[in-house]
Scaffold this motif. Structure first.
Motif, PDB file in Angstrom:
ATOM      1  N   LEU A  92       0.822  -1.214   0.000  1.00 12.59           N
ATOM      2  CA  LEU A  92       0.000   0.000   0.000  1.00 12.59           C
ATOM      3  C   LEU A  92       0.859   1.268   0.000  1.00 12.59           C
ATOM      4  O   LEU A  92       0.514   2.252  -0.657  1.00 12.59           O
ATOM      5  N   ALA A  93       1.982   1.247   0.726  1.00  9.55           N
ATOM      6  CA  ALA A  93       2.810   2.448   0.871  1.00  9.55           C
ATOM      7  C   ALA A  93       3.289   3.011  -0.469  1.00  9.55           C
ATOM      8  O   ALA A  93       3.196   4.217  -0.706  1.00  9.55           O
ATOM      9  N   PRO A  94       3.821   2.183  -1.388  1.00 11.48           N
ATOM     10  CA  PRO A  94       4.248   2.725  -2.686  1.00 11.48           C
ATOM     11  C   PRO A  94       3.097   3.335  -3.482  1.00 11.48           C
ATOM     12  O   PRO A  94       3.296   4.313  -4.209  1.00 11.48           O
ATOM     13  N   LEU A  95       1.905   2.745  -3.341  1.00  9.91           N
ATOM     14  CA  LEU A  95       0.749   3.306  -4.038  1.00  9.91           C
ATOM     15  C   LEU A  95       0.471   4.735  -3.575  1.00  9.91           C
ATOM     16  O   LEU A  95       0.142   5.608  -4.367  1.00  9.91           O
ATOM     17  N   ILE A  96       0.626   4.957  -2.269  1.00  7.30           N
ATOM     18  CA  ILE A  96       0.373   6.291  -1.722  1.00  7.30           C
ATOM     19  C   ILE A  96       1.496   7.250  -2.096  1.00  7.30           C
ATOM     20  O   ILE A  96       1.253   8.373  -2.545  1.00  7.30           O
ATOM     21  N   ALA A  97       2.734   6.812  -1.918  1.00  4.33           N
ATOM     22  CA  ALA A  97       3.885   7.695  -2.133  1.00  4.33           C
ATOM     23  C   ALA A  97       4.046   8.107  -3.586  1.00  4.33           C
ATOM     24  O   ALA A  97       4.426   9.245  -3.883  1.00  4.33           O
ATOM     25  N   LYS A  98       3.785   7.186  -4.525  1.00  6.64           N
ATOM     26  CA  LYS A  98       4.009   7.470  -5.942  1.00  6.64           C
ATOM     27  C   LYS A  98       2.746   7.892  -6.685  1.00  6.64           C
ATOM     28  O   LYS A  98       2.805   8.266  -7.858  1.00  6.64           O
ATOM     29  N   GLY A  99       1.615   7.824  -6.024  1.00  8.43           N
ATOM     30  CA  GLY A  99       0.353   8.080  -6.703  1.00  8.43           C
ATOM     31  C   GLY A  99       0.041   9.554  -6.892  1.00  8.43           C
ATOM     32  O   GLY A  99       0.638  10.434  -6.247  1.00  8.43           O
ATOM     33  N   LYS A 100      -0.905   9.825  -7.768  1.00 10.37           N
ATOM     34  CA  LYS A 100      -1.351  11.197  -8.019  1.00 10.37           C
ATOM     35  C   LYS A 100      -2.118  11.770  -6.832  1.00 10.37           C
ATOM     36  O   LYS A 100      -2.177  12.990  -6.658  1.00 10.37           O
ATOM     37  N   GLU A 101      -2.698  10.879  -6.033  1.00  7.99           N
ATOM     38  CA  GLU A 101      -3.552  11.319  -4.938  1.00  7.99           C
ATOM     39  C   GLU A 101      -2.781  12.167  -3.919  1.00  7.99           C
ATOM     40  O   GLU A 101      -3.276  13.195  -3.450  1.00  7.99           O
ATOM     41  N   LEU A 102      -1.575  11.725  -3.588  1.00  7.54           N
ATOM     42  CA  LEU A 102      -0.766  12.478  -2.633  1.00  7.54           C
ATOM     43  C   LEU A 102      -0.383  13.836  -3.204  1.00  7.54           C
ATOM     44  O   LEU A 102      -0.376  14.842  -2.488  1.00  7.54           O
ATOM     45  N   LYS A 103      -0.068  13.878  -4.497  1.00  8.73           N
ATOM     46  CA  LYS A 103       0.289  15.150  -5.128  1.00  8.73           C
ATOM     47  C   LYS A 103      -0.884  16.132  -5.086  1.00  8.73           C
ATOM     48  O   LYS A 103      -0.701  17.329  -4.857  1.00  8.73           O
ATOM     49  N   LEU A 104      -2.096  15.630  -5.301  1.00 12.21           N
ATOM     50  CA  LEU A 104      -3.281  16.498  -5.227  1.00 12.21           C
ATOM     51  C   LEU A 104      -3.477  17.031  -3.819  1.00 12.21           C
ATOM     52  O   LEU A 104      -3.752  18.225  -3.625  1.00 12.21           O
ATOM     53  N   PHE A 105      -3.328  16.163  -2.823  1.00 10.58           N
ATOM     54  CA  PHE A 105      -3.501  16.601  -1.443  1.00 10.58           C
ATOM     55  C   PHE A 105      -2.446  17.637  -1.068  1.00 10.58           C
ATOM     56  O   PHE A 105      -2.751  18.654  -0.429  1.00 10.58           O
ATOM     57  N   LEU A 106      -1.193  17.391  -1.460  1.00  8.02           N
ATOM     58  CA  LEU A 106      -0.117  18.338  -1.153  1.00  8.02           C
ATOM     59  C   LEU A 106      -0.315  19.658  -1.893  1.00  8.02           C
ATOM     60  O   LEU A 106       0.024  20.721  -1.376  1.00  8.02           O
ATOM     61  N   ALA A 107      -0.859  19.596  -3.110  1.00  6.38           N
ATOM     62  CA  ALA A 107      -1.151  20.825  -3.854  1.00  6.38           C
ATOM     63  C   ALA A 107      -2.198  21.651  -3.121  1.00  6.38           C
ATOM     64  O   ALA A 107      -2.068  22.879  -2.993  1.00  6.38           O
ATOM     65  N   ALA A 108      -3.239  20.983  -2.611  1.00  7.84           N
ATOM     66  CA  ALA A 108      -4.279  21.685  -1.855  1.00  7.84           C
ATOM     67  C   ALA A 108      -3.711  22.259  -0.562  1.00  7.84           C
ATOM     68  O   ALA A 108      -3.966  23.420  -0.217  1.00  7.84           O
ATOM     69  N   LEU A 109      -2.927  21.458   0.139  1.00  2.53           N
ATOM     70  CA  LEU A 109      -2.325  21.911   1.396  1.00  2.53           C
ATOM     71  C   LEU A 109      -1.355  23.059   1.149  1.00  2.53           C
ATOM     72  O   LEU A 109      -1.369  24.068   1.878  1.00  2.53           O
ATOM     73  N   GLY A 110      -0.538  22.937   0.112  1.00  9.54           N
ATOM     74  CA  GLY A 110       0.398  24.009  -0.217  1.00  9.54           C
ATOM     75  C   GLY A 110      -0.308  25.299  -0.583  1.00  9.54           C
ATOM     76  O   GLY A 110       0.128  26.389  -0.200  1.00  9.54           O
ATOM     77  N   GLY A 111      -1.393  25.185  -1.325  1.00  8.95           N
ATOM     78  CA  GLY A 111      -2.158  26.376  -1.678  1.00  8.95           C
ATOM     79  C   GLY A 111      -2.744  27.050  -0.463  1.00  8.95           C
ATOM     80  O   GLY A 111      -2.706  28.290  -0.333  1.00  8.95           O
ATOM     81  N   ILE A 112      -3.285  26.271   0.473  1.00  8.18           N
ATOM     82  CA  ILE A 112      -3.861  26.835   1.696  1.00  8.18           C
ATOM     83  C   ILE A 112      -2.786  27.538   2.524  1.00  8.18           C
ATOM     84  O   ILE A 112      -2.985  28.665   3.003  1.00  8.18           O
ATOM     85  N   LEU A 113      -1.639  26.885   2.690  1.00  5.91           N
ATOM     86  CA  LEU A 113      -0.546  27.495   3.472  1.00  5.91           C
ATOM     87  C   LEU A 113      -0.069  28.787   2.806  1.00  5.91           C
ATOM     88  O   LEU A 113       0.223  29.777   3.490  1.00  5.91           O
ATOM     89  N   THR A 114      -0.001  28.784   1.484  1.00  4.29           N
ATOM     90  CA  THR A 114       0.398  29.994   0.760  1.00  4.29           C
ATOM     91  C   THR A 114      -0.620  31.111   0.984  1.00  4.29           C
ATOM     92  O   THR A 114      -0.250  32.268   1.242  1.00  4.29           O
ATOM     93  N   GLY A 115      -1.909  30.767   0.906  1.00  2.00           N
ATOM     94  CA  GLY A 115      -2.949  31.761   1.122  1.00  2.00           C
ATOM     95  C   GLY A 115      -2.964  32.314   2.532  1.00  2.00           C
ATOM     96  O   GLY A 115      -3.317  33.481   2.750  1.00  2.00           O
TER      97      GLY A 115
END
Length: 537
Positions: free
Chosen positions: A226-249
């Motif tokens: 399961l771990a590689p699926l999370i680490a390499k998947g698009k899902e984590l990138k989307l979550f980090l993009a949302a989190l990064g945008g919120i922190l920037t705002g």
């Protein structure tokens, strides 16, 4: 000839033409919201706060320390305009029209854009009957009532639709930008993370199941990690993009860093913990009883019941998007049952889940052929069909018109634009700048603030802000306004509340009687709405 002409075109075929479809949906929504708003009154006092903030920003005043509530609330050191971009959006409407008319017109436009945006989302996802689901939203009373309030709920939902589209279509860069702007527009921005996380969990579960069902995995009984699926998947990138945008705002923000303690109080202490069992908070924070929600949103629950049946019957054909929307619908339902204000999220996300869940069942139906068959069947079963047709033609419009009239009447029996204006003018002309006004209820603040920024006030926006500042002073103020405190009025007003001028609405009779009977105070102003007392010199 008449039926022949009908059969040669699809019912509601004008919705198949993109621009015309969007225009029709927008205009219908505009008309519905215009009818609801066509009254000079406001059902919610917060509308006065939003009008005033738009006017202040127009003058270049961002109210960073918000002096009007700086004496006895935590906002003196932690105020943030969590609706900043909404207030900026209001400025042209307030400038061109009068403020009372301008904010109503802006609210109508936002409501119409929201419904058109819902329709756009379904069309982008190629959901059939998108026009029907969009129009049904207009006739769900709890939803249209909330959206018609001269506040910012439409803004939040529009942003969430954009967030959901970015997540569904893997647009991490755009998601980052939208998440950052969301912070400036409305305090509901943490819901971006809820959407991204929900999609991530569901999507990873789908990937995991697909890999697990692969041919090699079946042959060698290999369980995918399961771990590689999370680490390499698009899902984590989307979550980090949302989190990064919120922190920037949050950081690139005119209110940073005082916005951090403000959002903690607003989002956690008020939005999640909520002190409704301890102090008197706004009505929107109290639970929505399920036995009231169902009849009030009957069209939605009919769609949801149908959708759930179809969902479980066709569960193998359901996409991960349907699962995501089901989880979000349940999430917002739980929030709504806790605090009724979240119904504005539950209704559109519930309707969207219904649209996605029902789609696999109807995606291959030829509606023109179906329409022909129904029409031919009608002539063979005229009595039954006539009874059903009459029933629906009577019942559905009756429910729709009843709810619309009820909403219009609710708005018409609200707060007048000039409420407290005369008393506020007296305070402005007869008290020193920045002097304190002790008013009889926390929800009077937005109205007093709109008419008079000359004075400071005891409490406003939410009583939690005063309660967190000082529980002792909060309860002293409460006991004064409820009439429970009558013996030490002079000492409390003079020593604890800076010899404040006392403003009370006339329906606070117990409070009024206590001041009337206390020889230390004199009545200095009275009109049909309010009284003002001051300490005798």
């Amino acid at each position: 000839m008449f039926f022949k002409s009908i059969f040669h075109q699809k019912p509601f075929s004008y919705f198949e033409k993109p621009l015309i479809g969007y225009l029709v949906i927008f205009l219908i929504a505009f008309g519905v919201f215009f009818y609801i708003q066509y009254t000079p009154d406001f059902p919610d006092p917060d509308s006065f706060y939003h009008m005033k903030m738009g006017l202040l920003i127009q003058e270049g005043n961002l109210a960073r320390n918000f002096p009007w509530l700086s004496d006895y609330t935590i906002l003196g050191g932690a105020y943030t305009d969590q609706h900043f971009l909404y207030h900026v959006f209001l400025i042209p409407f307030l400038a061109i029209l009068s403020p009372a008319i301008g904010i109503k017109v802006a609210t109508i436009f936002l409501g119409a854009f929201l419904i058109a945006g819902f329709y756009w989302f379904l069309k982008q996802e190629k959901i059939r009957l998108a026009w029907l689901y969009s129009l049904l939203l207009l006739f769900i009373e709890p939803f249209t009532f909330r959206i018609s309030l001269a506040k910012a709920p439409s803004v939040s939902i529009i942003f969430l639709f954009m967030v959901l589209w970015c997540v569904f279509n893997y647009r991490p860069k755009l998601l980052f930008v939208i998440s950052a702007v969301f912070v400036w527009a409305y305090g509901g921005f943490p819901l971006t993370l809820v959407v991204a996380a929900t999609y991530g969990v569901i999507s990873i579960a789908f990937h995991f199941q697909e890999k697990r069902n692969g041919v090699l995995n079946k042959l060698f009984r290999h369980r995918p990690a399961l771990a590689p699926l999370i680490a390499k998947g698009k899902e984590l990138k989307l979550f980090l993009a949302a989190l990064g945008g919120i922190l920037t705002g949050l950081v690139i923000n005119p209110y940073f860093p005082q916005n951090l303690p403000f959002y903690w109080s607003q989002l956690v202490e008020i939005g999640i913990v909520n002190y409704q069992k301890i102090i008197g908070v706004g009505g929107e924070w109290y639970p929505y009883q399920f036995n009231q929600l169902v009849p009030n949103a009957v069209f939605l629950f009919l769609i949801l019941i149908t959708a759930l049946v179809v969902f479980f019957i066709t569960i193998r054909k359901q996409s991960r998007r349907s699962f995501v929307l089901l989880i979000l619908t349940l999430f917002f339902l739980v929030l709504t049952l806790k605090s009724r204000r979240y119904v504005e999220y539950f209704v559109p996300f519930g309707m969207m889940f219904g649209a996605f869940a029902i789609h696999p069942l109807i995606q291959k139906i030829d509606f023109r052929s179906l329409f022909k068959k129904v029409t031919l069947y009608y002539f063979s079963k005229k009595v039954v069909f006539t009874i059903l047709a009459v029933y629906f033609l009577v019942a559905v419009p009756t429910i729709v018109l009843r709810d619309l009239k009820q909403e219009h009447n609710s708005f018409g029996s609200g707060l007048r634009y000039d409420k407290f204006q005369a008393a506020s003018t007296w305070l402005k002309n007869n008290t020193s700048a920045g002097s304190l006004v002790l008013h009889s209820d926390w929800d009077e603040f937005p109205i007093l603030f709109y008419h008079n920024t000359h004075n400071h006030y005891i409490v406003g926006l939410d009583p939690t802000f005063m309660y967190k500042y000082s529980q002792d002073l909060y309860w002293k103020w409460v006991h004064i306004t409820t009439g429970e405190e009558s013996n030490d009025l002079y000492d409390i007003i003079k020593n604890d509340f800076q010899s404040a001028t006392v403003f009370l609405e006339k329906d606070h009779t117990a409070m009024d009687n206590n001041f009337k009977n206390d020889s230390h105070f004199q009545l200095v102003y009275e009109d049909q709405e309010a009284k003002i007392y001051q300490i005798k010199e």
